[in-house]
Motif scaffolding. Structure first.
Motif, PDB file in Angstrom:
ATOM      1  N   ASP A   1       0.842  -1.194   0.097  1.00  0.00           N
ATOM      2  CA  ASP A   1       0.011  -0.003  -0.008  1.00  0.00           C
ATOM      3  C   ASP A   1       0.839   1.234  -0.138  1.00  0.00           C
ATOM      4  O   ASP A   1       0.667   2.345  -0.607  1.00  0.00           O
ATOM      5  CB  ASP A   1      -0.859   0.071   1.472  1.00  0.00           C
TER       6      ASP A   1
ATOM      7  N   CYS B   1      -0.226  -0.557  -9.264  1.00  0.00           N
ATOM      8  CA  CYS B   1      -0.982  -0.374 -10.495  1.00  0.00           C
ATOM      9  C   CYS B   1      -2.103  -1.552 -10.828  1.00  0.00           C
ATOM     10  O   CYS B   1      -3.264  -1.296 -10.913  1.00  0.00           O
ATOM     11  CB  CYS B   1      -0.263  -0.270 -11.899  1.00  0.00           C
TER      12      CYS B   1
ATOM     13  N   GLY C   1      -4.643  -1.093  -8.097  1.00  0.00           N
ATOM     14  CA  GLY C   1      -5.463   0.105  -8.277  1.00  0.00           C
ATOM     15  C   GLY C   1      -5.452   1.033  -7.189  1.00  0.00           C
ATOM     16  O   GLY C   1      -6.248   1.688  -7.199  1.00  0.00           O
ATOM     17  N   HIS C   2      -4.489   0.857  -6.207  1.00  0.00           N
ATOM     18  CA  HIS C   2      -4.260   1.905  -5.214  1.00  0.00           C
ATOM     19  C   HIS C   2      -2.955   1.739  -4.880  1.00  0.00           C
ATOM     20  O   HIS C   2      -2.141   0.953  -4.645  1.00  0.00           O
ATOM     21  CB  HIS C   2      -5.197   1.795  -4.215  1.00  0.00           C
TER      22      HIS C   2
ATOM     23  N   GLY D   1      -0.782   7.883 -11.980  1.00  0.00           N
ATOM     24  CA  GLY D   1      -2.209   8.824 -11.462  1.00  0.00           C
ATOM     25  C   GLY D   1      -3.383   7.908 -11.818  1.00  0.00           C
ATOM     26  O   GLY D   1      -4.178   7.992 -11.200  1.00  0.00           O
TER      27      GLY D   1
ATOM     28  N   ASN E   1      -4.827   5.272  -9.803  1.00  0.00           N
ATOM     29  CA  ASN E   1      -4.994   5.655  -8.496  1.00  0.00           C
ATOM     30  C   ASN E   1      -3.661   5.444  -7.575  1.00  0.00           C
ATOM     31  O   ASN E   1      -3.840   5.039  -6.388  1.00  0.00           O
ATOM     32  CB  ASN E   1      -6.133   5.032  -7.836  1.00  0.00           C
ATOM     33  N   VAL E   2      -2.556   5.688  -8.214  1.00  0.00           N
ATOM     34  CA  VAL E   2      -1.195   5.385  -7.136  1.00  0.00           C
ATOM     35  C   VAL E   2      -0.844   6.896  -7.276  1.00  0.00           C
ATOM     36  O   VAL E   2      -0.637   7.512  -8.241  1.00  0.00           O
ATOM     37  CB  VAL E   2      -0.246   4.511  -8.117  1.00  0.00           C
ATOM     38  N   ARG E   3      -0.511   7.507  -5.859  1.00  0.00           N
ATOM     39  CA  ARG E   3      -0.127   8.691  -5.762  1.00  0.00           C
ATOM     40  C   ARG E   3       1.542   8.858  -5.465  1.00  0.00           C
ATOM     41  O   ARG E   3       2.014   7.772  -4.809  1.00  0.00           O
ATOM     42  CB  ARG E   3      -0.859   9.246  -4.551  1.00  0.00           C
TER      43      ARG E   3
ATOM     44  N   ASP F   1      -4.430   8.310   3.501  1.00  0.00           N
ATOM     45  CA  ASP F   1      -5.810   8.847   2.870  1.00  0.00           C
ATOM     46  C   ASP F   1      -5.916  10.337   3.092  1.00  0.00           C
ATOM     47  O   ASP F   1      -6.568  10.886   2.348  1.00  0.00           O
ATOM     48  CB  ASP F   1      -7.002   8.161   3.268  1.00  0.00           C
TER      49      ASP F   1
ATOM     50  N   SER G   1      -5.399  12.188   0.095  1.00  0.00           N
ATOM     51  CA  SER G   1      -6.033  11.543  -1.110  1.00  0.00           C
ATOM     52  C   SER G   1      -6.084  12.097  -2.514  1.00  0.00           C
ATOM     53  O   SER G   1      -6.160  11.512  -3.520  1.00  0.00           O
ATOM     54  CB  SER G   1      -7.358  10.913  -0.770  1.00  0.00           C
ATOM     55  N   TYR G   2      -5.997  13.336  -2.352  1.00  0.00           N
ATOM     56  CA  TYR G   2      -6.071  14.412  -3.549  1.00  0.00           C
ATOM     57  C   TYR G   2      -4.902  15.001  -3.886  1.00  0.00           C
ATOM     58  O   TYR G   2      -4.713  16.108  -4.640  1.00  0.00           O
ATOM     59  CB  TYR G   2      -7.083  15.394  -3.529  1.00  0.00           C
TER      60      TYR G   2
ATOM     61  N   THR H   1      -0.929  14.427  -5.472  1.00  0.00           N
ATOM     62  CA  THR H   1      -0.117  13.682  -6.006  1.00  0.00           C
ATOM     63  C   THR H   1       0.979  14.699  -6.844  1.00  0.00           C
ATOM     64  O   THR H   1       0.437  15.662  -7.409  1.00  0.00           O
ATOM     65  CB  THR H   1      -0.597  12.677  -6.790  1.00  0.00           C
TER      66      THR H   1
END
Ligand code: NAD
Length: 248
Positions: free
Chosen positions: A79, A125, A128-129, A169, A172-174, A229, A232-233, A235
Motif C-alpha cells: 500500500d 497499478c 488499483g491503489h 495517477g 490511483n497510485v499517488r 488517505d 488522497s487528492y 500527487t
C-alpha cells in the motif's frame, strides 16, 4: 490508526528518518518491511509486531525485485512505499569532483528510488491503489544546501516524483516527495558533532525561519501524512519540511 491492515515498505529504515518513519507507520497499524544495507541498524529499528527486515542495496534492481517478492509472498499487497535511503557527498566545487562519486550518489539516491517506483508501482497499478513518498531534500530545490552530485540527485527525485505521478495517477497510485531541511541523523552527525565541539550548535538552526533544526520524527510525520488517505487528492508534489528554510 491510518494504516491499519496496510502494508508498507520503508528504505533507509536502519537509521534516522527511515527509522522514525517505519516506527510511525507501525504505530498507526501498518505491517512494515524495513529495508537497508545496514543490518544491525535494521534490527535496532524493528518495531514490535508483524514486521520484517530485508538487507538490500536500493541501487541494485535485482535486490529490489527480491524485496517486492518477499513482501508479496508474506502479505500479498503493497500500500505504501517510503523511498528514503540516501547518501551524502562532500561539497567541493564541480571542478574538483571525482566522477565515481556521481555514479554512486545517483545510483543510490535517484536510481534506487526509480527501482522501487518501478517494481512496487507495478504491484500498486494492479491493485488499483497505492502511495509512494520519496525523500528528496531542500538541496533538490535550491543550490548550496548539499554537494553537487547530492543536490542533482535530489532535484532528480523531485522531477521523478512528478513524472511518476503522471505515469501512475490513472491507476490511483499517488507519488509525492518530502524535502527536509537540516535534520539530526546519522547523515549529518559530523556536522552536529563539529558544531557542538565549537559552540556553534545554535547557528545550525539559524538557517531557517523557525530558528531550529528538525527531528527525524517531524519528517516521518509529513511522510505518513502524504502516504495516508488524508492526502488522497495530493500527487506529484514535493513538500518542503524545513522550518521555513525555503520560504526566504
Ligand atoms: P541516515 O544516514 O541516518 O539514514 C540513511 C539510511 O540509508 C542509512 O541507514 C543507510 O544505511 C541507508 N542506505 C544508504 N545507502 C543505501 C543503499 N544503497 N541501500 C539501502 N540503504 C542505504 O540519514 P537520514 O538523514 O535519515 O537520511 C534519510 C534521507 O533523508 C536521505 O535520502 C537523505 O538524503 C534525506 N535528507 C536528510 C537530511 C538531513 O538533514 N538529515 C536533509 C534532507 C534530506
Amino acid at each position: 490508526m491510518r494504516f491499519q491492515g496496510r502494508v508498507a515498505i520503508v528504505t533507509g529504515a536502519g537509521s534516522g528518518i527511515g527509522r522514525a518513519t517505519a516506527r510511525r507507520l507501525a504505530s498507526e497499524g501498518a505491517n512494515v518491511c524495513l529495508v537497508d544495507l545496514n543490518e544491525a541498524g535494521l534490527t535496532e529499528s524493528l518495531p514490535e509486531g508483524d514486521h520484517m527486515t530485508m538487507a538490500c542495496d536500493v541501487s541494485d534492481e535485482t535486490r529490489v525485485e527480491a524485496v517486492i517478492k518477499a513482501v508479496m509472498d508474506k502479505w500479498g499487497r503493497i500500500d505504501v512505499v517510503a523511498n528514503n535511503a540516501g547518501i551524502a557527498c562532500t561539497k567541493e566545487p564541480i571542478t574538483e569532483n571525482a566522477m565515481d562519486v556521481w555514479t554512486k550518489v545517483l545510483g543510490v539516491n535517484l536510481i534506487g528510488v526509480a527501482n522501487f517506483i518501478k517494481h512496487a508501482g507495478r504491484v500498486m497499478c494492479d491493485q488499483g491503489h497505492g502511495a509512494i513518498v520519496n525523500t528528496a531534500s531542500v538541496a533538490g530545490i535550491r543550490s548550496g544546501a548539499g554537494g553537487n552530485a547530492y543536490s542533482a540527485s535530489k532535484a532528480g527525485v523531485v522531477n521523478l516524483t512528478q513524472t511518476a505521478a503522471c505515469d501512475l495517477g490513472g491507476f490511483n497510485v499517488r507519488v509525492n516527495a518530502v524535502c527536509p531541511g537540516l535534520i539530526e541523523t546519522g547523515m549529518t552527525r559530523r556536522v552536529f558533532d563539529y558544531a557542538r565541539e565549537h559552540g556553534k550548535e545554535e547557528k545550525l538552526g539559524s538557517r531557517c525561519e523557525l530558528r531550529r533544526y528538525g527531528r527525524p520524527e517531524e519528517i516521518a510525520a509529513a511522510i505518513c501524512f502524504l502516504a495516508s488517505d488524508d492526502a488522497s487528492y495530493i500527487t506529484g508534489q514535493a513538500l518542503p519540511v524545513d522550518g521555513g528554510n525555503t520560504a526566504s
